[in-house]
Design a protein around this motif. Sequence first.
Motif, PDB file in Angstrom:
ATOM      1  N   TRP A 140       0.839  -1.203   0.000  1.00  0.00           N
ATOM      2  CA  TRP A 140       0.000   0.000   0.000  1.00  0.00           C
ATOM      3  C   TRP A 140       0.874   1.253   0.000  1.00  0.00           C
ATOM      4  O   TRP A 140       0.672   2.174  -0.764  1.00  0.00           O
ATOM      5  CB  TRP A 140      -0.952   0.000   1.212  1.00  0.00           C
ATOM      6  N   SER A 141       1.850   1.270   0.886  1.00  0.00           N
ATOM      7  CA  SER A 141       2.737   2.423   0.905  1.00  0.00           C
ATOM      8  C   SER A 141       3.957   2.120   1.750  1.00  0.00           C
ATOM      9  O   SER A 141       3.880   1.396   2.742  1.00  0.00           O
ATOM     10  CB  SER A 141       2.005   3.633   1.487  1.00  0.00           C
ATOM     11  N   ASP A 196       1.970   6.376   6.456  1.00  0.00           N
ATOM     12  CA  ASP A 196       0.986   5.381   6.013  1.00  0.00           C
ATOM     13  C   ASP A 196       1.115   4.081   6.797  1.00  0.00           C
ATOM     14  O   ASP A 196       0.128   3.425   7.095  1.00  0.00           O
ATOM     15  CB  ASP A 196       1.173   5.122   4.524  1.00  0.00           C
ATOM     16  N   GLN A 247      -7.552   5.101  -3.503  1.00  0.00           N
ATOM     17  CA  GLN A 247      -7.130   6.471  -3.774  1.00  0.00           C
ATOM     18  C   GLN A 247      -8.253   7.265  -4.435  1.00  0.00           C
ATOM     19  O   GLN A 247      -9.004   6.733  -5.254  1.00  0.00           O
ATOM     20  CB  GLN A 247      -5.908   6.462  -4.683  1.00  0.00           C
ATOM     21  N   GLU A 278       2.245   9.470  -9.599  1.00  0.00           N
ATOM     22  CA  GLU A 278       3.105   9.780  -8.467  1.00  0.00           C
ATOM     23  C   GLU A 278       3.857  11.100  -8.687  1.00  0.00           C
ATOM     24  O   GLU A 278       3.821  12.001  -7.846  1.00  0.00           O
ATOM     25  CB  GLU A 278       4.094   8.612  -8.269  1.00  0.00           C
ATOM     26  N   TRP A 312       1.611  14.138  -8.728  1.00  0.00           N
ATOM     27  CA  TRP A 312       1.192  14.561  -7.384  1.00  0.00           C
ATOM     28  C   TRP A 312       2.306  15.356  -6.692  1.00  0.00           C
ATOM     29  O   TRP A 312       2.071  16.431  -6.129  1.00  0.00           O
ATOM     30  CB  TRP A 312       0.787  13.335  -6.560  1.00  0.00           C
ATOM     31  N   SER A 324       1.394  11.577   1.618  1.00  0.00           N
ATOM     32  CA  SER A 324       1.069  10.229   2.094  1.00  0.00           C
ATOM     33  C   SER A 324      -0.131   9.654   1.340  1.00  0.00           C
ATOM     34  O   SER A 324      -0.937  10.390   0.782  1.00  0.00           O
ATOM     35  CB  SER A 324       0.765  10.261   3.592  1.00  0.00           C
ATOM     36  N   ARG A 325      -0.219   8.348   1.350  1.00  0.00           N
ATOM     37  CA  ARG A 325      -1.402   7.665   0.792  1.00  0.00           C
ATOM     38  C   ARG A 325      -2.633   8.015   1.633  1.00  0.00           C
ATOM     39  O   ARG A 325      -3.740   8.090   1.128  1.00  0.00           O
ATOM     40  CB  ARG A 325      -1.208   6.147   0.850  1.00  0.00           C
ATOM     41  N   THR A 326      -2.379   8.169   2.893  1.00  0.00           N
ATOM     42  CA  THR A 326      -3.494   8.438   3.807  1.00  0.00           C
ATOM     43  C   THR A 326      -4.226   9.708   3.382  1.00  0.00           C
ATOM     44  O   THR A 326      -5.450   9.738   3.361  1.00  0.00           O
ATOM     45  CB  THR A 326      -2.945   8.592   5.242  1.00  0.00           C
ATOM     46  N   ARG A 377      -4.358  10.850   0.484  1.00  0.00           N
ATOM     47  CA  ARG A 377      -4.926  10.713  -0.864  1.00  0.00           C
ATOM     48  C   ARG A 377      -6.075   9.714  -0.939  1.00  0.00           C
ATOM     49  O   ARG A 377      -6.556   9.408  -2.023  1.00  0.00           O
ATOM     50  CB  ARG A 377      -3.811  10.311  -1.835  1.00  0.00           C
ATOM     51  N   MET A 378      -6.503   9.194   0.210  1.00  0.00           N
ATOM     52  CA  MET A 378      -7.604   8.236   0.181  1.00  0.00           C
ATOM     53  C   MET A 378      -8.908   8.889  -0.258  1.00  0.00           C
ATOM     54  O   MET A 378      -9.112  10.081  -0.055  1.00  0.00           O
ATOM     55  CB  MET A 378      -7.809   7.629   1.577  1.00  0.00           C
TER      56      MET A 378
END
Lengths: 473, 1123
Positions: free
Chosen positions: B163-164, B169, B186, B222, B225, B910-912, B914-915
């Motif tokens: 995931w990351s 994350d 995402q 990526e 972003w 972070s992925r968090t 971008r959720m």
Amino acid sequence: MASRPTTPCPGRQPVSLSRRQWLQQSANGFGAVALAGLLAESSPETAAAVSHHAARARHVIFCFMDGGVSHVDSFDPKPALEKHHGQPATGLTNPTANKNRKWVRSPWSFRPRGECGMPISDLFPHIATVADELAVIRSMKADLPLHSTGVLLLHTGSNNAGRPSLGAWSHYGLGSDNHDLPGFVVLSHGVVPCGGLENYSNGFLPARHQATMFAVDGPPVRNLAPADSDARVQLAKLALLKRRDRAFSQSLGGDDAIESAIRNYELAYRMQTAVPDVLDLAGETRATQSAYAVDSKVKSQSLFGIQCLRARRLVESGVRFVEITCAPGAANGTWDQHGNLKKGHEKNSRDTDQSITALIKDLRSRGLLDETLVVWAGEFGRTPHATGTDGRDHHPEGFTIWLAGAGVKGGTVYGATDEFGMHAVENVTTLHDMHATMLHLIGLDHEKLVFRFGGRDMSLTDVHGRVVHEILA
Amino acid sequence: MRRLLPTLLVMSAAVRSVSATEPGVDFFERKIRPVLVEHCYECHSAVAKQIKGKLRLDSRPGMRRGGESGRSVVPGNPGQSLLLKALRHESLEMPPKGKLPAAVIGDFETWIRQGAADPRDRPPTAGEVERLSWQVLLAARKDWWSLKPVRATTPPEVRNADWSMQPIDRFVLARLEDKQLQPAPQADPRTLVRRLSLTLTGLPPRPADVTAFVTSFERDPESAWVELVDRTLASPHFGERWARHWMDVVRFSETHGNEWNYEVHYAWRYRDYLVRAFNQDVPYDQLVREHIAGDLLESPRINQQGRFYESPIGTAFYRFGEVNHDDCIALRSIGYDILANQLDTLTKAFQASTVACARCHDHKIDAFSTRDYHALLGVLRSTRLVAIPLDLPDINERPHVTLHNLKVQIRKGLARLWANADTPHLELLMLAAEMPGGEDKTTQHKGLDAKLLARWKTALSVKNPPLEHPLHTWRSIVDRDENTPIAGAWIKLSDKYLDQRRRRKRFNLQNYRTLFDFRDQDSDHILEWTAYGEGLVDPHANAGDLALSGSGDSIVSHLLPAGIHSHLLTARLGGSFRSPILHTTRKHLSLQVLGNERAVVRIVSNNCQLNYVNYKVLQSDTPTWITFEPAADNQKLRAYIELVTKFYNPKFPDQLATIGGAKENDRVPWDQVADDPRSYFGITRVMVHDVDEAPRAELDHLCRLFEDEQVPGTLRDVAIRYAAVIDRAVRAWANDNASPAQVRWVDWMIRNGLLANSIDADPQLAQLVKQYRTIAAEHLVPARIIAGVEDVDDGIDQPVLVRGNPTEFGDPVPRRFLEVLGGTKQRFRHGSGRRELADQIASPDNPLTARVMVNRIWHHLFGAGLVRTVDDFGRLGERPSHPKLLDHLASSLVDDDWSLKRMIRRVVLSRTFRMSARRLSGSTSIDPLNRLLRHYPARRLDAESIRDAVLATSGRLDLKLGGPSIYPFREQPNADRRLFVGPLDGHGRRSLYIKTNLMEPTRFLSVFNTPGGKVVEGRRDFSNVPAQALAMLNDPFVIGQAKAWGEQLVAGSHGDPSRRIDAMFQLALSRPASDSERLQFEQLLDRLAILHTVPATDRMTSQKIWKDMAHVVFNLKEFIYLP
């Protein structure tokens, strides 16, 4: 939801449906004529809605005499001032007693009123006619001689901002009698009181307990007048908005806040017509309007008359707590006569005396006085000595308020100040005591009416307060 | 602490002497005493108001003897010990608040069984109990997550490592995996760009930026972003957004509320300072230092472009909030309430700690004692609130020098004109005196100036001048009884003068003590005072220095007495002049001052900036005595004298009638009173006295008239005497050696127009004066000022105000930081101690500072902090949802040199972050508040962003940065409370620039929960009330913007409704309209066309219709939601 009325009151339409059912039954949620939870936060939380004991009063009308009415000129006669008039006031200890103060006699004479014979001065000739309804407390004591802290203390039980208003606590404790109206209304003249709008805030209580301000002149609630002159245009917009907002909520997997906002739009829509209806006095007879001085040629008196008459209509419709404010006078409070005492107090009395009296009599004749508590109070009284030559200063050390109506023993005089009216000396009563007594009369125990905030059980009276049973019927 | 330690030592010494070796004492000290202190002493020791049940548990004898119910502790016999029964709730139920843990009760049983060792021979005093209690409480309360050192933790292992790899994350995912939860997928690129733009800049993205991002996202999500994040972080609007967040924390407000709503001077400069600081990524520890002690930094940050100091602007944060204007000598609590608010803001903003709760007693729950409160209160009471000029010292150097040189030349020119012109003072005087209503013919005949003669006549006509008046003697002679010979009258006058001169000197000498004297330029007193502002750069004048007229026909306004003057060069500069803390035992204090144009002299007591007591507006350019009555305990109140020109006076503009004796009052907006900078003051000396009058006027200047022993016999003789005195005085002034007495004569001449003083008098002078005035008016950079603070004297240690009572002083507490954070180890040594305090807070070792700030950042990026109570990390606050993540972020912040931009970058990458915001089914039951961050929390925008989005969409947004604030809209002004009318649309400026007003919140914004401005509000309310619907539906601002947008749409190029609707969606919502949305909006269009009776052909050009269409879009919840 909050408790429902069990005894229908005159003039009130009992509501048989729950709000949710009722909303569902109204086509599209829009177009219904009733008024739902005016500023109520449409969240599933409910108020404490608990009675601690049998309530004597179902409603409170609080007549806020901002700036501070002189007690020694109204309800607390002091012959000593007559005797020592013009002499230097010596031995003063309170902070507003600067040097070179002289005692000043009252420009008004006192005489016994009603069957009870309580003395009331000629300053209030109308209120004097309902002396037998009043419980006068002459031994009130507040804290600082400052408007800002004084007004906050009177409204929230604290000198500092941030705590819920008395009206918010009442609404929190009892919920509303009528879900079509706000539970706590301030009839405003557009004056921001000293201490700010925090006087009417919900503090840490949920937002729906905050006061709704109804302006006396012009549109009663800001942004209430529809911007669309054609109601059909607004309806067309709202119909589309509702569809799109529902879809937006769904796209987020169902969002409570958006659902609440959608309901708020429904309420807002109805408020646009319903609030003016409730406040419209056209249905009142000319005799009634005239009794309340609505037809007075003096604008400030007429506006105050409108306030009092609207207060009755709101109470009649089930509003819990209505505050009546005074028309603007002195900059820091209508009754703040540092100079021109006679002229200033007489103007303020002319504005308020007749209408408040009419309100009491009207409530009485409609059987509403038995369930409505009327409280008349300012943040403090005024010094028995002079600011300059013909004014009086702020005076929290001893002053007078009165209560009337439900549960109150009329014709009572409670407590006393000293010979000059300087200090409360007998049965000293604090504003916390007044709050405790008011809550008691609406069936709430001031020690039990709490809200957990910041890890602590908060209450209106904090660790203070005593119910003044001596003035209760 | 200084006092606490010896007490403890005494007590432990007693322990040792009696029973140091006795087994069980150690057990008692560790396990029993703390429990007794914490749970029993309140009712059963010396501190109890009434000893409950006559039982005392604060000494061995008391414990053994027991109370009403019998023996409390029977050594060796737990069964007979009532104490134990009570603890077990078998008899009485103690403590009444609730049963103690079983382990604790077990300790008591063990202790009694082993003999109940107890070293306490005598009961402690109440004071000893209080101090001991605090030590016990502190030891227990110290053990709290937020007070422990930050630990740099390694990210945990996760199952779904794909995931990351980013640490943030992994911390988040690990907790989700604990609960068998999956993170949301995402979000789509359009959502992401909107989310990023709104959170980082507070503005919606422009459609072109959205399209560009979507395109590059499709190529490489990526890097697209990362690039977008970096570009957004570099936007100047980033600083605006994060400045506003911080303004909530420091209770930013531009007025003081209370009754009169005085202005916080130049508060907008602090706002702009924040915008610049966030944009430039000034390290957070530097910002902390600048807030707490920006005036004390060794090398302050300088704005090179603007040529001013940045660092002192930070200290404006002390100055916001509500301030009472009342008499704070009589009402002591006022000053302490203001300080309590400062202290509360300081400790909440930087430490998320409610130290202010310990004002009257030790904190009820947290590790802060009332001594901690007073240690910090001492710091604040050693600081005073002043207006700080920010300009670099050289900013006006060149015009300064030029003005100075010009003034020297002007003075020379005047000297020539006055001393060499042979002005026939005698002739004029005689003509004026002997020929009342005289003939101009004669004047012309004698070649005399008619105007001058007329002015002499006016001057001589003065009625009953007082003894010190130059013409007193003259008038007395003229007005004498006809039968008295002039010589006799002269002798009588001479005797009277000599007698009075002696009496007055003696009276003044006996009754007045000089506190400060500024007449001698080498006086130490000048160095003891603090001077701010360019008018005070070199402010000493010798007697006879010139005050030039800034405008008009005359060259000189007046001559100055020796002393300190703010207008030596020009009244356009200005500044402030402050005394050290006063300590006089005299009843009165008199100052000889002059000044005008809203300059003020006052005594400030207890830091009350808006007090009206001992406050006087200066309204005379002749030296005048002003008498004040300082509080009897002026030193306790930290009273000091302050002279200020208007921009340095916190009560300016004053809309109140007659306060301070002002004749006029300023009942108009700031910009209207601020356009004329002229304002000045001067001071010669300060005397203290008990007699009820100001020092008597001395008569030295009259000496000249009487020094000749010959007695004048005729009026002509008298005139000759006068003319001689005048001639000598003028010549002495011209030669620069006039005595103060002679200066008075020349000054009198100037003020009465008896010396050539008109610009026309001399062409060369005229040229110089013109040049002078041009430079003063046009070449000087006006002072840039901020409401800030400075240290005063060496500082004081604040005595504890017993139970918060401002008149009851207990023991002093040394100035220091909080005990629980090591404050007692190191008391402050320099001035107020603010500099040292700043260092201790801005330290990497402080466990709170970094944690609190990263949590605030998280709060703004995710709508809720990892600790949701962002302003309270104490026991009343909530625990962190991800404690290890919080520590990871805090240590990263420090490692990154406190860079806030890098911290924000770290989080948004972070992925968090971008959720997707879409809530997944089932998540409500496991984690209803989304504390574990299973999805991104969508939420309503804050008030400012809603208004800004409306403006951005309508095309009316003005993206200009900074500058003075715009008054908020209201229908009518209320000048009493300084509520003035601003434009409905705020001139299109961002909401950040609308003036925040403590008296009345900005109408449209406050509906959406703008903060109150009185206390720290790092987390805003987010209410959801019908008033918000009413505002969006009917508020004239929204309607006006809908109209503006509608007009633009109609004027635009879209060929058909469908494309126009799509463009509206792109602009307002950053996405195209779906088919069904287009259809629904087209249906609305049809309906509106019918209702507005617009023919089909005109639909695309109907402003009515498109205003309504725009209005609907503004009302979409999606429009005001952060996705």
